[in-house]
Design a protein around this motif. Structure first.
Motif, PDB file in Angstrom:
ATOM      1  N   GLY A  22      -2.871   5.785   0.963  1.00 19.66           N
ATOM      2  CA  GLY A  22      -4.252   5.523   1.314  1.00 19.66           C
ATOM      3  C   GLY A  22      -4.431   4.255   2.125  1.00 19.66           C
ATOM      4  N   SER A  23      -5.688   3.794   2.215  1.00 19.55           N
ATOM      5  CA  SER A  23      -6.047   2.596   2.973  1.00 19.55           C
ATOM      6  C   SER A  23      -6.652   1.556   2.046  1.00 19.55           C
ATOM      7  CB  SER A  23      -7.050   2.947   4.074  1.00 19.55           C
ATOM      8  OG  SER A  23      -6.474   3.815   5.028  1.00 19.55           O
ATOM      9  N   VAL A  30       0.858  -1.187   0.000  1.00 17.61           N
ATOM     10  CA  VAL A  30       0.000   0.000   0.000  1.00 17.61           C
ATOM     11  C   VAL A  30       0.893   1.236   0.000  1.00 17.61           C
ATOM     12  CG1 VAL A  30      -1.857   1.245   1.162  1.00 17.61           C
ATOM     13  CG2 VAL A  30      -1.788  -1.269   1.243  1.00 17.61           C
ATOM     14  N   ILE A  60      -6.051   6.128  -3.294  1.00 18.47           N
ATOM     15  CA  ILE A  60      -5.589   4.748  -3.141  1.00 18.47           C
ATOM     16  C   ILE A  60      -4.494   4.510  -4.181  1.00 18.47           C
ATOM     17  CG2 ILE A  60      -7.729   3.818  -2.188  1.00 18.47           C
ATOM     18  CD1 ILE A  60      -8.333   2.675  -5.013  1.00 18.47           C
ATOM     19  N   LYS A  83      -5.122  -2.055   5.560  1.00 16.62           N
ATOM     20  CA  LYS A  83      -3.804  -1.483   5.818  1.00 16.62           C
ATOM     21  C   LYS A  83      -3.799  -0.011   5.403  1.00 16.62           C
ATOM     22  CE  LYS A  83      -2.076  -5.724   6.517  1.00 16.62           C
ATOM     23  NZ  LYS A  83      -1.477  -6.205   7.781  1.00 16.62           N
ATOM     24  N   THR A  84      -3.067   0.828   6.141  1.00 20.02           N
ATOM     25  CA  THR A  84      -2.999   2.255   5.827  1.00 20.02           C
ATOM     26  C   THR A  84      -1.543   2.699   5.695  1.00 20.02           C
ATOM     27  OG1 THR A  84      -5.077   2.724   6.976  1.00 20.02           O
ATOM     28  CG2 THR A  84      -3.587   4.578   6.603  1.00 20.02           C
ATOM     29  N   SER A  85      -1.235   3.340   4.568  1.00 22.21           N
ATOM     30  CA  SER A  85       0.119   3.832   4.314  1.00 22.21           C
ATOM     31  C   SER A  85       0.404   5.074   5.146  1.00 22.21           C
ATOM     32  CB  SER A  85       0.275   4.160   2.826  1.00 22.21           C
ATOM     33  OG  SER A  85       1.466   4.895   2.594  1.00 22.21           O
TER      34      SER A  85
END
Length: 299
Positions: free
Chosen positions: A162-163, A159, A178, A167-169
């Motif tokens: 974004g999410s 990633v 994204i 998972k979230t960057s």
């Protein structure tokens, strides 16, 4: 295109030979300017440059966008008018936010030139949202190991922004975004959910399908809104997923400038001609304004 086809639109690239390597550009495109905040989408290479040579993108300006550099192979030295000096290597992210204006250069590191530098990756521009186009310029580097990964032995999705997949960057996103790098081994598959307004898949290498529809290599394939689909590969593939929230206000692109206002782009052109942008410490060269730029939005 059939009713059960998950693909809404396919954008084929314009290919530019930059001497030693090629760039395949799918955005901006005559048939579409943006996918979410993405207003520019380039695949660099893959290429292996001769010993002693490298890329030398001289200092040039940007406004009202963020550049996102993500490499599959090789390294690039980034310098900018904030005084940043940062080498990016494969798997890491360089995010440069231009806002009211920034100048930067991109060159192959000396150590890479000595062995004949490889070059392969994706560079994108993300338009800044309404009300934030003139924010202060900024730069951030996120190492490869800091990016979250989803998947299993046959499918690994990093990633980038974004999410996705829970998972979230950590990379800053100024608008809903994204962005992911999906590597599929033989028999690998990942779900593509419907959370983003606009989504596109880009086949970098190999062969893959989305709900049975083959992806075209080096084409940006936009998915229909709202559908949930499955990305699969029988023999292995690398695919980028990009998109985000739809912009209510169109963006214009001319050379390295992006803005919701054509007048603002004209002002940036005059400012660059007149030397009113900040300079890059340690890199005094520059790219002059072209008469006919390769990057333009289409009416």
């Amino acid at each position: 295109m059939h009713d059960d086809d998950p693909v809404l639109q396919t954008l084929m690239p314009a290919t530019h030979d930059l001497g030693g390597f090629k760039v395949h550009r799918t955005l901006p495109h005559r048939d579409r300017t943006m996918v979410g905040p993405f207003v520019f989408f380039d695949q660099m290479g893959p290429a292996h440059l001769p010993v002693g040579e490298g890329i030398d993108v001289r200092p040039h300006p940007h406004i009202a966008l963020s550049t996102v550099t993500y490499l599959f192979d090789g390294a690039i030295d980034h310098r900018d008018s904030l005084g940043t000096i940062q080498t990016i290597e494969a798997g890491a992210v360089n995010l440069m936010t231009a806002g009211a204006g920034i100048v930067h250069s991109e060159r192959s590191p000396v150590i890479e030139r000595a062995k004949g530098p490889p070059l392969s990756g994706i560079q994108t521009w993300l338009a800044l949202p309404d009300g934030r186009e003139e924010i202060d310029p900024a730069f951030e580097h996120v190492a490869a190991e800091a990016l979250p990964v989803f998947g299993d032995a046959r499918a690994r999705a990093t990633v980038i922004m974004g999410s996705l997949w829970g998972k979230t960057s950590p990379v800053t996103a100024h608008a809903p975004t994204i962005y992911a790098d999906i590597v599929l081994e033989a028999g690998g598959a990942v779900p593509i959910d419907a959370d983003a307004d606009e989504r596109a898949l880009y086949l970098v290498d190999g062969a893959a399908t989305i709900d049975g529809r083959p992806l075209e290599k080096m084409a940006l394939m936009l998915l229909k809104p709202g559908i949930v689909a499955t990305l699969r590969s029988e023999g292995g593939a690398r695919v980028m997923l990009a998109g985000g929230g739809a912009f209510a206000t169109p963006r214009h692109v001319w050379w390295n400038f992006v803005s919701s206002s054509r007048d603002r782009i004209r002002q940036a052109r005059e400012d660059w001609k007149a030397g009113r942008f900040a300079t890059v410490p340690g890199d005094p060269d520059y790219i002059p304004i072209p008469d006919v730029p390769k990057t333009v939005s289409y009416p």
